[in-house]
Scaffold this motif. Sequence first.
Motif, PDB file in Angstrom:
ATOM      1  N   LEU A   1       5.873   2.586   6.756  1.00 52.91           N
ATOM      2  CA  LEU A   1       5.685   2.732   8.067  1.00 52.91           C
ATOM      3  C   LEU A   1       4.165   2.977   8.255  1.00 52.91           C
ATOM      4  CD1 LEU A   1       6.601   3.016  11.046  1.00 52.91           C
ATOM      5  CD2 LEU A   1       7.043   5.409  10.665  1.00 52.91           C
ATOM      6  N   CYS A   2       3.438   3.804   7.580  1.00 54.92           N
ATOM      7  CA  CYS A   2       2.199   4.282   7.482  1.00 54.92           C
ATOM      8  C   CYS A   2       1.217   3.015   7.241  1.00 54.92           C
ATOM      9  CB  CYS A   2       1.827   5.495   6.495  1.00 54.92           C
ATOM     10  SG  CYS A   2       2.198   6.964   6.827  1.00 54.92           S
ATOM     11  N   TYR A   3       1.656   2.285   6.216  1.00 53.81           N
ATOM     12  CA  TYR A   3       0.889   1.158   5.851  1.00 53.81           C
ATOM     13  C   TYR A   3       0.786   0.107   6.865  1.00 53.81           C
ATOM     14  CZ  TYR A   3      -0.634  -3.128   3.591  1.00 53.81           C
ATOM     15  OH  TYR A   3      -1.047  -4.444   3.337  1.00 53.81           O
ATOM     16  N   HIS A   4       2.075  -0.039   7.514  1.00 54.61           N
ATOM     17  CA  HIS A   4       2.117  -1.159   8.666  1.00 54.61           C
ATOM     18  C   HIS A   4       1.710  -0.739   9.783  1.00 54.61           C
ATOM     19  CE1 HIS A   4       4.440  -4.399   6.575  1.00 54.61           C
ATOM     20  NE2 HIS A   4       5.116  -3.286   6.253  1.00 54.61           N
ATOM     21  N   PHE A   5       1.510   0.430  10.385  1.00 54.65           N
ATOM     22  CA  PHE A   5       0.879   1.086  11.377  1.00 54.65           C
ATOM     23  C   PHE A   5      -0.600   1.020  11.249  1.00 54.65           C
ATOM     24  CE2 PHE A   5      -0.539   4.148  14.412  1.00 54.65           C
ATOM     25  CZ  PHE A   5      -0.004   3.644  15.604  1.00 54.65           C
ATOM     26  N   ILE A   6      -1.071   1.287  10.206  1.00 48.53           N
ATOM     27  CA  ILE A   6      -2.482   1.602  10.053  1.00 48.53           C
ATOM     28  C   ILE A   6      -3.105   0.199   9.606  1.00 48.53           C
ATOM     29  CG2 ILE A   6      -4.435   2.535   8.419  1.00 48.53           C
ATOM     30  CD1 ILE A   6      -2.408   5.138   8.298  1.00 48.53           C
ATOM     31  N   PHE A   7      -2.789  -0.610   8.685  1.00 51.91           N
ATOM     32  CA  PHE A   7      -3.221  -1.886   8.155  1.00 51.91           C
ATOM     33  C   PHE A   7      -2.410  -3.039   8.588  1.00 51.91           C
ATOM     34  CE2 PHE A   7      -4.175   1.583   5.017  1.00 51.91           C
ATOM     35  CZ  PHE A   7      -5.430   1.825   5.031  1.00 51.91           C
ATOM     36  N   GLY A   8      -1.583  -2.954   9.156  1.00 48.13           N
ATOM     37  CA  GLY A   8      -0.693  -4.261   9.524  1.00 48.13           C
ATOM     38  C   GLY A   8      -1.363  -4.995  10.645  1.00 48.13           C
ATOM     39  N   LEU A   9      -1.515  -6.182  10.522  1.00 44.71           N
ATOM     40  CA  LEU A   9      -2.318  -7.045  11.499  1.00 44.71           C
ATOM     41  C   LEU A   9      -1.839  -7.060  12.820  1.00 44.71           C
ATOM     42  CD1 LEU A   9      -4.529  -9.011  11.709  1.00 44.71           C
ATOM     43  CD2 LEU A   9      -3.231 -10.823  11.116  1.00 44.71           C
ATOM     44  N   PRO A  10      -0.306  -7.060  13.093  1.00 45.91           N
ATOM     45  CA  PRO A  10       0.311  -6.800  14.415  1.00 45.91           C
ATOM     46  C   PRO A  10      -0.356  -5.613  15.059  1.00 45.91           C
ATOM     47  CG  PRO A  10       2.063  -7.674  12.863  1.00 45.91           C
ATOM     48  CD  PRO A  10       0.740  -7.169  12.111  1.00 45.91           C
ATOM     49  N   SER A  11      -0.270  -4.557  14.366  1.00 49.18           N
ATOM     50  CA  SER A  11      -0.633  -3.288  14.910  1.00 49.18           C
ATOM     51  C   SER A  11      -2.090  -3.331  15.275  1.00 49.18           C
ATOM     52  CB  SER A  11      -0.234  -2.081  13.863  1.00 49.18           C
ATOM     53  OG  SER A  11      -0.536  -1.115  14.561  1.00 49.18           O
ATOM     54  N   ARG A  12      -2.687  -3.691  14.203  1.00 52.43           N
ATOM     55  CA  ARG A  12      -4.540  -3.878  14.404  1.00 52.43           C
ATOM     56  C   ARG A  12      -4.744  -4.577  15.556  1.00 52.43           C
ATOM     57  NH1 ARG A  12      -7.448  -1.544  10.996  1.00 52.43           N
ATOM     58  NH2 ARG A  12      -9.228  -2.946  11.310  1.00 52.43           N
ATOM     59  N   ARG A  13      -3.925  -5.732  15.648  1.00 50.74           N
ATOM     60  CA  ARG A  13      -4.362  -6.755  16.889  1.00 50.74           C
ATOM     61  C   ARG A  13      -4.017  -6.097  18.153  1.00 50.74           C
ATOM     62  NH1 ARG A  13      -1.263 -11.465  15.939  1.00 50.74           N
ATOM     63  NH2 ARG A  13      -2.634 -12.018  14.128  1.00 50.74           N
ATOM     64  N   PHE A  14      -2.641  -5.533  18.118  1.00 54.97           N
ATOM     65  CA  PHE A  14      -2.171  -4.953  19.422  1.00 54.97           C
ATOM     66  C   PHE A  14      -2.970  -3.817  20.074  1.00 54.97           C
ATOM     67  CE2 PHE A  14       0.432  -1.954  21.635  1.00 54.97           C
ATOM     68  CZ  PHE A  14       1.058  -2.435  22.757  1.00 54.97           C
ATOM     69  N   TYR A  15      -3.700  -3.020  19.158  1.00 54.68           N
ATOM     70  CA  TYR A  15      -4.555  -1.816  19.488  1.00 54.68           C
ATOM     71  C   TYR A  15      -6.035  -2.409  19.898  1.00 54.68           C
ATOM     72  CZ  TYR A  15      -0.607   1.034  19.327  1.00 54.68           C
ATOM     73  OH  TYR A  15       0.651   1.694  19.344  1.00 54.68           O
ATOM     74  N   ARG A  16      -6.277  -3.436  19.511  1.00 52.96           N
ATOM     75  CA  ARG A  16      -7.803  -4.431  19.419  1.00 52.96           C
ATOM     76  C   ARG A  16      -8.618  -3.666  18.422  1.00 52.96           C
ATOM     77  NH1 ARG A  16      -6.855  -3.034  25.767  1.00 52.96           N
ATOM     78  NH2 ARG A  16      -5.843  -4.982  26.312  1.00 52.96           N
ATOM     79  N   MET A  17      -8.100  -3.519  17.135  1.00 48.60           N
ATOM     80  CA  MET A  17      -9.038  -2.933  16.304  1.00 48.60           C
ATOM     81  C   MET A  17      -9.561  -4.300  15.481  1.00 48.60           C
ATOM     82  SD  MET A  17      -8.822   0.112  16.372  1.00 48.60           S
ATOM     83  CE  MET A  17      -8.363   1.677  15.765  1.00 48.60           C
ATOM     84  N   THR A  18      -9.169  -5.494  15.789  1.00 51.18           N
ATOM     85  CA  THR A  18      -9.635  -6.521  14.809  1.00 51.18           C
ATOM     86  C   THR A  18     -10.746  -6.969  15.794  1.00 51.18           C
ATOM     87  OG1 THR A  18      -8.019  -8.037  16.153  1.00 51.18           O
ATOM     88  CG2 THR A  18      -7.617  -7.304  13.838  1.00 51.18           C
TER      89      THR A  18
END
Length: 170
Positions: free
Chosen positions: A151-168
Amino acid sequence: MKPANPPNPYSAPRSDVLVPRAPDAFLQRPSSTKWLLALIWIITVTMALRTLRAYQEAGNAFPAHYNPFRFGLAITWVAVVLTAFHAFKRYRITYVLGLLCLVLLGCPIFFVTSDSLRTLAAKWNQPVSITESWDILIVPPLVFVSLYLKLCYHFIFGLPSRRFYRMTQK
């Protein structure tokens, strides 16, 4: 007057194909965020039920062992986090709150893991069946820790999560 969404210039002649909207406009919440919210709700309900059970067992002596400031602080924290996750869906502050929740949720998992490993270490040289040792070692720590780390890996480094929170984006 121009239409709000002009026709696609690359479409076939006499077709009414419109230009697709930007993909960011309708991004769904990633599954890692949904799992994190579910975990927060599960821990909140569990703590409320444990407090109610302690109150029923202790009766009138409950307020003497009860810390209302800590309980109020915990309720306020959960209310702020859940409100932020629902009100500010795609802001970076919600991402940071999610990271903080992952750190805080890691503490009980660490305590369960260390307690079961201490129990295993205490029974290491004693005559105990192998299945009991594996139950102590595998069930709580390895399963919960592996799911938590996933869960930590997917929340922090996962592309869908990073795209959703505009981190990319820059």
